[in-house]
Design an enzyme around this catalytic site. Sequence first.
Site, PDB file in Angstrom:
ATOM      1  N   GLU A 111      14.016  42.581  19.944  1.00 39.25           N
ATOM      2  CA  GLU A 111      14.324  43.806  21.406  1.00 39.25           C
ATOM      3  C   GLU A 111      15.753  44.309  21.588  1.00 39.25           C
ATOM      4  O   GLU A 111      16.281  44.578  22.855  1.00 39.25           O
ATOM      5  CB  GLU A 111      13.871  42.717  22.819  1.00 39.25           C
ATOM      6  CG  GLU A 111      12.747  41.990  22.717  1.00 39.25           C
ATOM      7  CD  GLU A 111      12.520  41.649  24.067  1.00 39.25           C
ATOM      8  OE1 GLU A 111      13.223  41.302  24.775  1.00 39.25           O
ATOM      9  OE2 GLU A 111      11.193  40.449  24.470  1.00 39.25           O
TER      10      GLU A 111
ATOM     11  N   ASN B 209      11.766  42.559  15.682  1.00 43.94           N
ATOM     12  CA  ASN B 209      11.024  42.628  16.783  1.00 43.94           C
ATOM     13  C   ASN B 209      10.741  43.157  18.418  1.00 43.94           C
ATOM     14  O   ASN B 209      11.785  42.666  18.811  1.00 43.94           O
ATOM     15  CB  ASN B 209      10.514  40.889  16.987  1.00 43.94           C
ATOM     16  CG  ASN B 209       9.837  39.699  18.264  1.00 43.94           C
ATOM     17  OD1 ASN B 209       8.649  40.482  17.079  1.00 43.94           O
ATOM     18  ND2 ASN B 209       9.456  39.347  18.601  1.00 43.94           N
TER      19      ASN B 209
ATOM     20  N   HIS C  53       2.360  41.973  24.558  1.00 48.06           N
ATOM     21  CA  HIS C  53       2.185  41.876  25.405  1.00 48.06           C
ATOM     22  C   HIS C  53       1.556  42.195  26.804  1.00 48.06           C
ATOM     23  O   HIS C  53       2.073  43.712  27.184  1.00 48.06           O
ATOM     24  CB  HIS C  53       3.499  41.129  26.679  1.00 48.06           C
ATOM     25  CG  HIS C  53       4.304  40.180  25.862  1.00 48.06           C
ATOM     26  ND1 HIS C  53       3.502  38.539  25.656  1.00 48.06           N
ATOM     27  CD2 HIS C  53       5.307  40.290  25.485  1.00 48.06           C
ATOM     28  CE1 HIS C  53       4.709  38.196  24.776  1.00 48.06           C
ATOM     29  NE2 HIS C  53       5.541  38.814  24.620  1.00 48.06           N
TER      30      HIS C  53
ATOM     31  N   GLU D  49       3.211  37.694  19.190  1.00 49.36           N
ATOM     32  CA  GLU D  49       3.123  37.289  20.909  1.00 49.36           C
ATOM     33  C   GLU D  49       2.222  37.260  21.394  1.00 49.36           C
ATOM     34  O   GLU D  49       2.423  37.941  23.079  1.00 49.36           O
ATOM     35  CB  GLU D  49       4.390  36.700  21.896  1.00 49.36           C
ATOM     36  CG  GLU D  49       5.870  37.212  20.924  1.00 49.36           C
ATOM     37  CD  GLU D  49       7.275  37.112  21.859  1.00 49.36           C
ATOM     38  OE1 GLU D  49       7.205  37.724  23.256  1.00 49.36           O
ATOM     39  OE2 GLU D  49       8.459  37.124  20.709  1.00 49.36           O
TER      40      GLU D  49
ATOM     41  N   ASP E  16      -0.598  38.162  24.651  1.00 49.99           N
ATOM     42  CA  ASP E  16      -1.755  37.828  25.078  1.00 49.99           C
ATOM     43  C   ASP E  16      -1.710  38.882  26.028  1.00 49.99           C
ATOM     44  O   ASP E  16      -1.282  40.061  25.677  1.00 49.99           O
ATOM     45  CB  ASP E  16      -0.675  36.233  26.666  1.00 49.99           C
ATOM     46  CG  ASP E  16       0.800  37.754  26.597  1.00 49.99           C
ATOM     47  OD1 ASP E  16       1.127  38.206  26.731  1.00 49.99           O
ATOM     48  OD2 ASP E  16       1.842  36.476  26.696  1.00 49.99           O
TER      49      ASP E  16
HETATM   50  C1  XIL Z   1       9.472  33.364  27.095  1.00 50.52           C
HETATM   51  C2  XIL Z   1       9.383  32.342  26.892  1.00 50.52           C
HETATM   52  O1  XIL Z   1       7.857  32.954  26.839  1.00 50.52           O
HETATM   53  C3  XIL Z   1       9.304  31.965  27.878  1.00 50.52           C
HETATM   54  O2  XIL Z   1       9.524  30.366  28.782  1.00 50.52           O
HETATM   55  C4  XIL Z   1      10.611  32.130  29.073  1.00 50.52           C
HETATM   56  O3  XIL Z   1      11.099  31.330  29.840  1.00 50.52           O
HETATM   57  C5  XIL Z   1      11.412  33.278  28.605  1.00 50.52           C
HETATM   58  O4  XIL Z   1      11.408  33.854  26.780  1.00 50.52           O
HETATM   59  N1  XIL Z   1      10.059  38.345  24.703  1.00 50.52           N
HETATM   60  C6  XIL Z   1       9.239  37.301  23.506  1.00 50.52           C
HETATM   61  C7  XIL Z   1       9.358  35.789  24.051  1.00 50.52           C
HETATM   62  O5  XIL Z   1      10.269  37.009  22.609  1.00 50.52           O
HETATM   63  O6  XIL Z   1      10.548  34.383  23.173  1.00 50.52           O
HETATM   64  C8  XIL Z   1       9.733  35.711  25.444  1.00 50.52           C
HETATM   65  O7  XIL Z   1       9.257  34.119  25.606  1.00 50.52           O
HETATM   66  C9  XIL Z   1       8.431  36.619  26.055  1.00 50.52           C
HETATM   67  C10 XIL Z   1       9.075  38.161  25.905  1.00 50.52           C
END
Ligand code: XIL
Length: 472
Positions: A161, A203, A240, A269, A271
């Site tokens: 990020e 990422n 996400h 990641e 969802d």
């Molecule tokens: C999130 C986790 O799922 C949570 O449990 C935590 O509180 C915050 O981080 N991008 C990422 C992940 O790269 O590491 C994040 O994970 C979600 C967004």
Amino acid sequence: MTTPRQRNRARLLGAGSLVAATIAVALAVPAQAAGSTLQAAAAGSGRYFGTAIAGSRLNDSTYSGIANREFNMITAENEMKADATEPNQNQFNFSAGDQILNWAQSNGKRVRGHALAWYSQQPGWMQNMSGSALRSAMLNHVTQVATHYKGKIYAWDVVNEAFADGSSGARRDSNLQRTGNDWIEAAFKAARAADPNAKLCYNDYNTDNWNDAKTQAVYNMVKDFKSRGVPIDCVGFQAHFNSQSPVPSNYHTTLGNFAALGVDVQITELDIEGSGTNQANQFQGVVQACLAVARCTGITVWGVRDSDSWRASGTPLLFDNYGNKKAAYTSVLNALNAGGTTTSPDPTSTSPNPTSTSTPTPTPTTTTTPPSGNPSCTATYSEGEKWSDRFNGTVTIRANTNISSWTSYVTVNYPQRIIATWNGSPTWPSSNVMIMKPNGNGALSAGQTVSFGFTVMHGGNWTWPGVTCTAS
Ligand code: XIL
């Protein structure tokens, strides 16, 4: 020399069988047993299917049971981040990360490392640092953590990020960024030196839509890294999604363009907030976008059950709170299984006649093996008319059992685009995928067939679309 297929075609045409949509000629497509779990289905096309694991949940047997059965790539949801692994400067604590690594390894799974350098989830001491002291501390962190896990990590999210949202295309402001613009490549070099066998990924999120400034900015960085020999092997797309941030229709274009730079791409990641068929269709679109890109090596969902999600209220995962498979699970599984079947391009259509007449030259072929179990259907593609810039195709759905309805998935090959359809109701999870449902009642009795059609602008690519169907 004519091939048996060409002779067969000649016979069909000679017999005047211009409409041969109900005749199926099997291509030499390798038989692929349908996988009954996500990991098995993904393995059918050489990909992995992973999940994020929270160590604190591993003693919940429903959770660990599903995780063990369905997934073969594991990401620690929080346990390998800097606040967990270096709570005090130069005092490393790998106990929580190791617990997840050990669980994964003892169950035969690989691990994605997440994440070495990130503006967020820094320990307090790091948050308070700046300048050359922070740069050194960051590089030491990368080196120590990657060394601890050396040889055990499939791919590291080396930097997470680092770009700003919105239209600027700029780096995200952070204490790390303020150490100098070269902090990202410095982190990658330190990671390569510490663990030369791990793939090294950049990422990020909001990098899914090819037209977004953030996507272009990350693309340009990766291109620059490749041209200057900065060690980078992969790009992770967090994925996400929700109604504010939907799956873009050009997702496969984005994945394909990054892959063309000479890196792997991974969905890291995933969802998607929502429910029911709509959510299922969006998951399917993401899976199909990955399957359409040879260097998309795998997909990880960000948790097991909805209740395990960091966005639990959005019910964004594949299992409900009780561990039951959701509609989204089934659509992902079916899409993965469809991807495990290779659709051979039509060898006779590589040199099309651009001034083709209106005479259709159908060459029907079975391109998909339906998943075992009832109800089921078979989708068959047959060529229609061809022009210099477009061609028509017909998909025939055959009910293998009595079915109450069917859904067909048509995947075209970039830069192809479907511009018209008939005899069905289409939806578009991504620009290369059409989901076709019946107009009205889709019930068929065993052996009955129904057909729909479409026109593809081919852009010079004459590869046949991939077609599959599912029945209910
Ligand atoms: C999130 C986790 O799922 C949570 O449990 C935590 O509180 C915050 O981080 N991008 C990422 C992940 O790269 O590491 C994040 O994970 C979600 C967004």
